[in-house]
Design an enzyme around this catalytic site. Structure first.
Site, mmCIF file in Angstrom:
data_model
loop_
_atom_site.group_PDB
_atom_site.id
_atom_site.type_symbol
_atom_site.label_atom_id
_atom_site.label_comp_id
_atom_site.label_asym_id
_atom_site.label_seq_id
_atom_site.Cartn_x
_atom_site.Cartn_y
_atom_site.Cartn_z
ATOM 1 N N ARG A 120 -5.984 65.228 -5.394
ATOM 2 C CA ARG A 120 -5.592 65.378 -6.963
ATOM 3 C C ARG A 120 -4.042 65.559 -6.906
ATOM 4 N NH1 ARG A 120 -9.522 63.384 -6.246
ATOM 5 N NH2 ARG A 120 -11.681 63.582 -7.553
ATOM 6 N N SER A 125 -12.760 66.333 -15.428
ATOM 7 C CA SER A 125 -12.765 67.794 -14.761
ATOM 8 C C SER A 125 -11.760 68.505 -15.172
ATOM 9 C CB SER A 125 -12.691 67.840 -13.313
ATOM 10 O OG SER A 125 -13.825 67.040 -12.822
ATOM 11 N N GLU A 144 -6.987 70.759 -13.304
ATOM 12 C CA GLU A 144 -6.814 69.334 -12.639
ATOM 13 C C GLU A 144 -6.325 68.662 -13.955
ATOM 14 O OE1 GLU A 144 -10.029 67.189 -10.905
ATOM 15 O OE2 GLU A 144 -9.527 65.497 -11.898
HETATM 16 C C1 LIG Z 1 -14.625 61.551 -18.315
HETATM 17 C C2 LIG Z 1 -13.814 61.333 -17.504
HETATM 18 C C3 LIG Z 1 -14.053 61.176 -15.997
HETATM 19 C C4 LIG Z 1 -12.893 61.402 -15.014
HETATM 20 N N1 LIG Z 1 -13.268 61.428 -13.886
HETATM 21 C C5 LIG Z 1 -12.430 61.104 -13.092
HETATM 22 C C6 LIG Z 1 -12.741 60.911 -11.522
HETATM 23 O O1 LIG Z 1 -13.740 60.926 -11.115
HETATM 24 N N2 LIG Z 1 -11.631 61.201 -10.805
HETATM 25 C C7 LIG Z 1 -10.446 61.159 -10.956
HETATM 26 O O2 LIG Z 1 -9.514 61.258 -10.294
HETATM 27 N N3 LIG Z 1 -9.992 61.435 -12.161
HETATM 28 C C8 LIG Z 1 -11.103 61.526 -13.439
HETATM 29 N N4 LIG Z 1 -10.764 61.684 -14.569
HETATM 30 C C9 LIG Z 1 -9.205 61.731 -14.968
HETATM 31 C C10 LIG Z 1 -8.648 60.739 -15.281
HETATM 32 O O3 LIG Z 1 -9.396 59.512 -15.436
HETATM 33 C C11 LIG Z 1 -7.411 60.068 -14.417
HETATM 34 O O4 LIG Z 1 -6.464 60.999 -13.921
HETATM 35 C C12 LIG Z 1 -6.637 58.804 -14.849
HETATM 36 O O5 LIG Z 1 -6.036 58.306 -13.768
HETATM 37 C C13 LIG Z 1 -5.799 59.203 -16.144
HETATM 38 O O6 LIG Z 1 -5.240 57.775 -16.354
HETATM 39 P P1 LIG Z 1 -4.402 57.705 -17.885
HETATM 40 O O7 LIG Z 1 -4.072 56.526 -17.891
HETATM 41 O O8 LIG Z 1 -5.420 58.176 -18.835
HETATM 42 O O9 LIG Z 1 -3.298 59.003 -17.674
HETATM 43 P P2 LIG Z 1 -2.881 59.873 -18.651
HETATM 44 O O10 LIG Z 1 -4.043 61.213 -18.972
HETATM 45 O O11 LIG Z 1 -2.144 59.135 -19.694
HETATM 46 O O12 LIG Z 1 -1.670 60.773 -17.950
HETATM 47 C C14 LIG Z 1 -2.062 61.435 -16.833
HETATM 48 C C15 LIG Z 1 -0.575 61.856 -16.182
HETATM 49 O O13 LIG Z 1 -0.185 60.720 -15.643
HETATM 50 C C16 LIG Z 1 1.284 60.464 -16.050
HETATM 51 N N5 LIG Z 1 1.292 59.019 -16.177
HETATM 52 C C17 LIG Z 1 0.642 58.374 -16.871
HETATM 53 N N6 LIG Z 1 0.756 56.989 -16.703
HETATM 54 C C18 LIG Z 1 2.132 56.966 -15.904
HETATM 55 C C19 LIG Z 1 3.022 56.053 -15.590
HETATM 56 N N7 LIG Z 1 2.736 54.776 -15.831
HETATM 57 N N8 LIG Z 1 3.957 56.428 -14.774
HETATM 58 C C20 LIG Z 1 4.224 57.731 -14.605
HETATM 59 N N9 LIG Z 1 3.362 58.573 -14.961
HETATM 60 C C21 LIG Z 1 2.402 58.297 -15.759
HETATM 61 C C22 LIG Z 1 1.391 61.265 -17.454
HETATM 62 O O14 LIG Z 1 2.616 61.820 -17.890
HETATM 63 C C23 LIG Z 1 0.312 62.370 -17.055
HETATM 64 O O15 LIG Z 1 0.936 63.333 -16.301
HETATM 65 C C24 LIG Z 1 -11.648 61.502 -15.509
HETATM 66 C C25 LIG Z 1 -11.501 61.665 -17.064
HETATM 67 C C26 LIG Z 1 -12.281 61.639 -18.039
HETATM 68 C C27 LIG Z 1 -12.020 61.697 -19.325
#
Ligand SMILES: Cc1cc2nc3c(=O)[nH]c(=O)nc-3n(C[C@H](O)[C@H](O)[C@H](O)COP(=O)(O)OP(=O)(O)OC[C@H]3O[C@@H](n4cnc5c(N)ncnc54)[C@H](O)[C@@H]3O)c2cc1C
Length: 343
Positions: free
Chosen positions: A164, A244, A339
């Protein structure tokens, strides 16, 4: 590009905390980000790049510029022998990419089914589930330096992926906007290629045990993973959360052995990073699973997920998370690290 002011972020993050961004804009191309970089607001304000907000916890209003990345597009850039390279725009929904790759008869992304979020965020924390992490399939990525406007390519090694974790959560935190990610997948349509599933992980293993290994396909794995996830995780459109809240702690060899001796039922697994202990189990042992305090609590089916019952404030969630962390420390002497990105 339109820059909105005093813009509500409630629909742009899955924890659904009522916070605002001082400035907010959406970028659909790299040129739009470049154009934006000449704007006085961009030059004077702190910036936050956002995907779909499923891994962020806003503790207060963001007093700067939020740039939501909405770059579309999926293409095959190379097809050779047994594999294909696919390149996806940072704004593509991760599950849309998984579905697309299954339609192409590609294998590699199926264990990562139903992880919420965008392609662009997937390298930030090296998303992972059911024995596969992004690093296992990532070929490289393109990103724009928000200071110079230069576009740089990163190889997978240069991303320094960890559990992570990546360079984008450390030295390069906040510096780059990821524009596109390239992934190397197996091409099951190529002659002589057989499918090698990763199916030895936890619940997935249990579910697949009764099935004939010859019938396993990426689609079946994807459907099974999706089914497990639907039963274990809350739907964030109904119950605010960011997945998480804490990482699984990685323990040194001796400490891990001691803990497993004292608590033989603790779920643990070994990988390249060391012995990981289930944070959900530790939290559950401290009595937090399903426990609600005011408008927040630990999800009834997965203690690792802290939920917003509707009207939770960031302060309430922070205090709750702190109490969970303290009781795990007091009971097991283990420090849980978040996380989720706390902003
Ligand atoms: C119900 C649920 C289940 C999940 N299960 C998992 C799992 O099984 N495994 C796992 O690893 N994660 C899991 N996650 C976490 C999440 O899905 C991941 O971290 C996902 O990659 C976040 O994507 P996002 O576009 O929503 O990012 P955001 O929440 O919008 O951003 C996350 C981070 O990335 C940065 N960021 C976003 N996009 C960019 C970009 N284009 N360039 C530079 N920086 C950027 C942001 O600044 C922030 O720091 C889960 C979340 C939820 C709500």
């Amino acid at each position: 590009m339109e820059i909105k002011e005093h813009y509500s972020l409630k629909e742009h993050h899955t924890f659904k905390i009522p916070v605002q961004a001082r400035y907010f804009t959406e970028a659909r191309t790299a040129d739009e980000i470049l154009e934006l970089s000449r704007h006085p607001v961009f030059r004077s304000q702190e910036k936050l790049v956002l995907g779909s907000g499923s891994n962020v916890f806003f503790t207060k209003n963001f007093e700067g510029l939020v740039i939501k990345i909405a770059i579309p597009g999926i293409e095959i850039t190379k097809r050779q022998d047994a594999y294909a390279i696919i390149r996806a725009g940072a704004g593509v929904n991760w599950q849309e990419l998984v579905d697309w790759s299954l339609q192409q008869n590609f294998a590699g992304l199926e264990n990562l089914s139903m992880i919420p979020g965008t392609v662009g965020a997937s390298p930030i924390q090296n998303i992972g589930a059911y024995g596969i992490e992004l690093k296992d399939v990532c070929e490289g990525l393109e990103a724009m330096d928000l200071e110079s406007g230069e576009i740089r390519e990163f190889t997978s090694e240069e991303c320094r992926f960890g559990y992570r974790n990546s360079i984008f959560k450390n030295e390069l935190r906040g510096r780059y906007a990821i524009l596109a990610v390239s992934l190397k997948v197996s091409d099951l349509s190529a002659p002589g290629v057989t499918y090698r599933p990763t199916a030895s992980y936890g619940d997935l293993k249990t579910k697949l045990e009764s099935m004939d290994p010859k019938t396993l396909s990426p689609r079946l794995i994807s459907e099974t993973v999706s089914e497990i996830r639907r039963t274990k995780l809350p739907n964030s459109t109904l119950l605010g959360n960011a997945g998480s809240f804490f990482k699984n702690p990685v323990l040194a060899e001796e400490r891990a052995k001691q803990l497993i001796r004292e608590h033989p039922q603790v779920p643990w697994f070994k990988d390249s990073q060391g012995t990981k202990i289930s944070a959900g189990w530790l939290i559950e042992q401290c009595g937090w699973k399903g426990k609600r305090v005011g408008n927040t609590g630990c999800y009834e089916k997965q203690a690792l997920v802290i939920v917003n019952y509707g009207a939770a404030t960031a302060k309430e969630i922070l205090a709750f998370a702190y109490n969970v962390q303290s009781s795990v420390r007091e009971t097991f002497g283990i420090e849980l690290a978040p996380e989720v990105n706390i902003i």
